[in-house]
Structure formats: structure tokens, C-alpha cells
Design a protein around this motif. Structure first.
Motif, PDB file in Angstrom:
ATOM      1  N   LEU A   1     -25.023 104.610  74.758  1.00 48.48           N
ATOM      2  CA  LEU A   1     -24.604 104.833  72.910  1.00 48.48           C
ATOM      3  C   LEU A   1     -23.852 103.942  72.501  1.00 48.48           C
ATOM      4  N   LEU A   2     -23.023 102.995  73.473  1.00 47.61           N
ATOM      5  CA  LEU A   2     -22.291 101.986  72.941  1.00 47.61           C
ATOM      6  C   LEU A   2     -23.068 100.540  73.137  1.00 47.61           C
ATOM      7  N   ASN A   3     -24.211 100.561  73.790  1.00 49.11           N
ATOM      8  CA  ASN A   3     -24.667  99.388  74.056  1.00 49.11           C
ATOM      9  C   ASN A   3     -26.246  99.330  73.487  1.00 49.11           C
ATOM     10  N   ALA A   4     -27.053  98.566  74.085  1.00 45.03           N
ATOM     11  CA  ALA A   4     -28.183  98.503  73.372  1.00 45.03           C
ATOM     12  C   ALA A   4     -29.249  99.721  73.405  1.00 45.03           C
ATOM     13  N   SER A   5     -29.108 100.263  74.698  1.00 48.08           N
ATOM     14  CA  SER A   5     -30.070 101.424  75.097  1.00 48.08           C
ATOM     15  C   SER A   5     -29.468 102.769  74.369  1.00 48.08           C
ATOM     16  N   VAL A   6     -29.183 102.698  72.981  1.00 47.64           N
ATOM     17  CA  VAL A   6     -28.798 103.833  72.116  1.00 47.64           C
ATOM     18  C   VAL A   6     -29.831 104.970  72.280  1.00 47.64           C
ATOM     19  N   VAL A   7     -31.093 104.700  72.304  1.00 46.40           N
ATOM     20  CA  VAL A   7     -32.038 105.697  72.308  1.00 46.40           C
ATOM     21  C   VAL A   7     -32.152 106.686  73.444  1.00 46.40           C
ATOM     22  N   GLU A   8     -32.112 105.747  74.707  1.00 47.39           N
ATOM     23  CA  GLU A   8     -31.865 106.674  75.921  1.00 47.39           C
ATOM     24  C   GLU A   8     -30.688 107.817  75.897  1.00 47.39           C
ATOM     25  N   GLY A   9     -29.468 107.146  75.271  1.00 43.38           N
ATOM     26  CA  GLY A   9     -28.376 107.854  75.418  1.00 43.38           C
ATOM     27  C   GLY A   9     -28.411 109.090  74.315  1.00 43.38           C
ATOM     28  N   SER A  10     -28.994 108.916  73.310  1.00 41.26           N
ATOM     29  CA  SER A  10     -29.228 109.920  72.280  1.00 41.26           C
ATOM     30  C   SER A  10     -30.249 110.836  72.679  1.00 41.26           C
ATOM     31  N   ASN A  11     -31.071 110.381  73.237  1.00 40.13           N
ATOM     32  CA  ASN A  11     -31.998 111.321  73.896  1.00 40.13           C
ATOM     33  C   ASN A  11     -31.245 112.471  74.982  1.00 40.13           C
ATOM     34  N   HIS A  12     -30.492 111.733  75.490  1.00 41.95           N
ATOM     35  CA  HIS A  12     -29.708 112.480  76.615  1.00 41.95           C
ATOM     36  C   HIS A  12     -29.094 113.631  76.064  1.00 41.95           C
ATOM     37  N   ILE A  13     -28.242 113.051  75.037  1.00 38.38           N
ATOM     38  CA  ILE A  13     -27.354 113.905  73.959  1.00 38.38           C
ATOM     39  C   ILE A  13     -27.819 114.816  73.703  1.00 38.38           C
ATOM     40  N   VAL A  14     -29.253 114.782  72.994  1.00 34.42           N
ATOM     41  CA  VAL A  14     -30.000 115.760  72.393  1.00 34.42           C
ATOM     42  C   VAL A  14     -30.389 116.872  73.454  1.00 34.42           C
ATOM     43  N   GLN A  15     -30.614 116.543  74.510  1.00 32.22           N
ATOM     44  CA  GLN A  15     -30.949 117.394  75.581  1.00 32.22           C
ATOM     45  C   GLN A  15     -29.879 118.379  76.156  1.00 32.22           C
ATOM     46  N   LEU A  16     -28.695 117.769  76.357  1.00 29.43           N
ATOM     47  CA  LEU A  16     -27.409 118.544  76.676  1.00 29.43           C
ATOM     48  C   LEU A  16     -27.175 119.573  75.617  1.00 29.43           C
ATOM     49  N   LEU A  17     -27.184 118.916  74.371  1.00 30.43           N
ATOM     50  CA  LEU A  17     -26.733 119.874  73.285  1.00 30.43           C
ATOM     51  C   LEU A  17     -27.768 121.031  73.003  1.00 30.43           C
ATOM     52  N   LEU A  18     -29.131 120.868  73.202  1.00 31.12           N
ATOM     53  CA  LEU A  18     -30.050 121.844  73.065  1.00 31.12           C
ATOM     54  C   LEU A  18     -29.668 122.821  74.313  1.00 31.12           C
ATOM     55  N   GLN A  19     -29.243 122.288  75.143  1.00 25.91           N
ATOM     56  CA  GLN A  19     -29.030 123.439  76.204  1.00 25.91           C
ATOM     57  C   GLN A  19     -27.521 124.243  76.302  1.00 25.91           C
ATOM     58  N   GLU A  20     -26.831 123.753  75.320  1.00 24.27           N
ATOM     59  CA  GLU A  20     -25.463 124.231  75.384  1.00 24.27           C
ATOM     60  C   GLU A  20     -25.440 125.869  75.369  1.00 24.27           C
ATOM     61  N   GLN A  21     -24.349 126.500  75.769  1.00 20.43           N
ATOM     62  CA  GLN A  21     -24.481 127.930  75.737  1.00 20.43           C
ATOM     63  C   GLN A  21     -24.622 128.547  74.144  1.00 20.43           C
ATOM     64  N   HIS A  22     -25.349 129.564  73.967  1.00 23.46           N
ATOM     65  CA  HIS A  22     -25.349 130.114  72.607  1.00 23.46           C
ATOM     66  C   HIS A  22     -24.046 130.925  72.171  1.00 23.46           C
ATOM     67  N   SER A  23     -23.879 130.610  70.710  1.00 21.03           N
ATOM     68  CA  SER A  23     -22.820 131.284  70.374  1.00 21.03           C
ATOM     69  C   SER A  23     -22.858 132.359  69.753  1.00 21.03           C
ATOM     70  N   GLU A  24     -22.069 133.293  69.636  1.00 19.01           N
ATOM     71  CA  GLU A  24     -22.084 134.479  68.924  1.00 19.01           C
ATOM     72  C   GLU A  24     -22.207 134.386  67.297  1.00 19.01           C
TER      73      GLU A  24
ATOM     74  N   VAL B   1     -25.659 118.395  67.143  1.00 19.42           N
ATOM     75  CA  VAL B   1     -27.276 118.568  67.288  1.00 19.42           C
ATOM     76  C   VAL B   1     -27.835 117.691  66.149  1.00 19.42           C
ATOM     77  N   LYS B   2     -27.391 117.982  65.060  1.00 15.53           N
ATOM     78  CA  LYS B   2     -28.154 117.327  63.681  1.00 15.53           C
ATOM     79  C   LYS B   2     -27.767 115.745  63.766  1.00 15.53           C
ATOM     80  N   ALA B   3     -26.910 115.254  64.099  1.00 15.20           N
ATOM     81  CA  ALA B   3     -26.511 113.849  64.155  1.00 15.20           C
ATOM     82  C   ALA B   3     -27.566 113.040  65.102  1.00 15.20           C
TER      83      ALA B   3
END
Length: 244
Positions: free
Chosen positions: A53-76, A170-172
């Protein structure tokens, strides 16, 4: 003539510089939001993702973040927010046609309740599925080209509304992925993805024509049926990431 031509060139350059400045500002804002997303995830984000995310491969990093965030535990609280939206949707479902603007969705389903957002990745994806205009597939009262146009507008409105109700990390991250993808494909940073005109241009290119086609003055039914069908389906890979 020379002076007029020179003046037009100067105006064009100024317009391009303004657009570049706007895109840079949008990217800086999303990068700041992504930093908040990283703080939110704490130790769940590998070091190489932060580096990406801090370097040129920001797409790869942000894709990874999206995957982690989508798989987070669901909140009440997220689940309760989804139920409230779905209840409002059922109450307002008397209208035969789906909403085609974010403003209309806000009126029917309500506005965001928290600046941080209301829905986690899983529940935001559930809401997106609920808002996809699948009823247009069976509506034989309208011609197929009109149904396709409504479906394109309704799907985009649903996407923007769901993002508005989705929690900031998730939005960002989704906006960053969309923006960078279009920046690489079309040279423009658009964090909310393609607009309707660009969507239609994409479908026309896939058909091998410059504009939505007609055959001997008649509507190209096959083309519009394809657009309608694609506008009523979701990305299976993202669905799996979100646990659907």
C-alpha cells in the motif's frame, strides 16, 4: 486564427491540469482512509500488504485488504442495520420499478446512520444482492431495451448506496481498487467505478460497435438482453469472499 488556436490549447491544458489535480486529491483521500482501514485490522494485515500500500503495488495491497475485510467476523449491530434496511425495502416495494438513483434509495431505505458506516462486508454484500433489479428479467410489460437501461441505472445506484452504508474500511478499500483499475484501463481515477455512459460504451465495445446497436432501425434484442442479464448478476468471486 493562430491566437484562437493557442488560446484553445491553453484552455485544454488548464482543464487537464485541473482533472489531474482532482484525481490526485481523491487518491490522497482514499490513501488516508486506507490507513484507517489498516489501523482497524491491527495485526491481521501482513507486513507485505502494508508495504504494498505504501509502494507502487497499491492495487495488490488494496485487493488483499478487501479480501480480509470481507471475511471479518459479522457484527450484531451490522446485522440489525441490515434488517432495518430490508424492512424498509419491503414496505416500499409497492413500486413496480426499481430505484435508479441514490437519492431515491435514501428516501425509501434511509440514510447512513453513522459516519463510520453501518454494514460490515458480509451484510453490505447481502444488501447489494437484495437491491439488484432481478425483477426486470421477468417484466414483459416493458421492451427489453428500456428494461436494460433501467437495470444499468438501478445496479449502479445500488452499488453507490450500499457503499454509502458500508463501514469506512471496506468502502475505502473498494473505492481504491475501483479507482486504480480505471486509472490503469482508461487513464482516469474514478473511485466509484464507471458511470452509466462508460458502462454502455463498454458493452458496445464488447459487441464490436461504437454505440448501443440497432439492426435495420430495429432494436438489437440480443444485445439488450445481454446487458439486462449482466446488470442483474453479481461477481461470484466477491460473493464467495463475503461468505454468500
Amino acid at each position: 486564427d493562430f491566437q484562437r488556436h493557442q488560446h484553445q490549447n491553453e484552455q485544454h491544458e488548464q482543464h487537464e491540469q485541473h482533472e489531474q489535480h482532482e484525481q490526485q486529491q481523491q487518491l490522497l483521500l482514499l490513501q488516508h482512509q486506507m490507513q484507517q482501514a489498516l489501523l482497524h485490522l491491527h495485526q491481521r494485515v501482513p507486513h507485505e500488504v502494508v508495504s504494498a500500500l505504501l509502494n507502487a503495488s497499491v492495487v495488490e495491497g488494496s485487493n488483499h485488504i478487501v479480501q480480509l475485510l470481507l471475511q471479518e467476523q459479522h457484527s450484531e449491530t451490522s446485522h440489525d442495520a441490515l434488517l432495518a434496511i430490508l424492512n424498509a425495502s419491503r414496505v416500499s416495494s409497492s413500486s413496480a420499478l426499481p430505484p435508479t438513483t441514490v437519492e431515491e434509495l435514501r428516501r425509501r431505505l434511509g440514510r447512513r446512520q453513522s459516519w463510520w458506516g453501518d454494514l460490515d462486508g458480509h451484510h453490505s454484500r447481502e444488501l447489494y444482492h437484495e437491491l439488484i433489479p432481478t425483477q426486470l428479467l421477468q417484466d414483459s410489460d416493458l421492451p427489453v431495451d428500456e428494461r436494460a437501461r433501467i437495470a444499468v441505472a438501478a445496479r449502479r445506484a445500488a452499488k453507490l448506496y450500499v457503499r454509502e452504508r458500508t463501514k469506512l474500511p471496506v468502502k475505502a478499500s473498494c473505492q481504491l481498487v475501483d479507482g486504480l483499475r480505471l486509472l490503469m484501463q482508461q487513464g482516469r481515477f474514478q473511485p466509484n467505478g464507471m458511470d452509466e455512459q462508460q458502462i454502455w460504451a463498454k458493452y458496445a465495445r464488447q459487441r464490436g460497435v461504437a454505440t448501443p446497436p440497432c439492426i435495420d432501425g430495429a432494436v438489437d434484442t440480443e444485445f439488450y438482453e445481454t446487458v439486462l442479464r449482466k446488470s442483474c448478476t453479481t461477481n461470484a468471486f466477491v460473493d464467495r469472499l463475503a461468505g454468500l
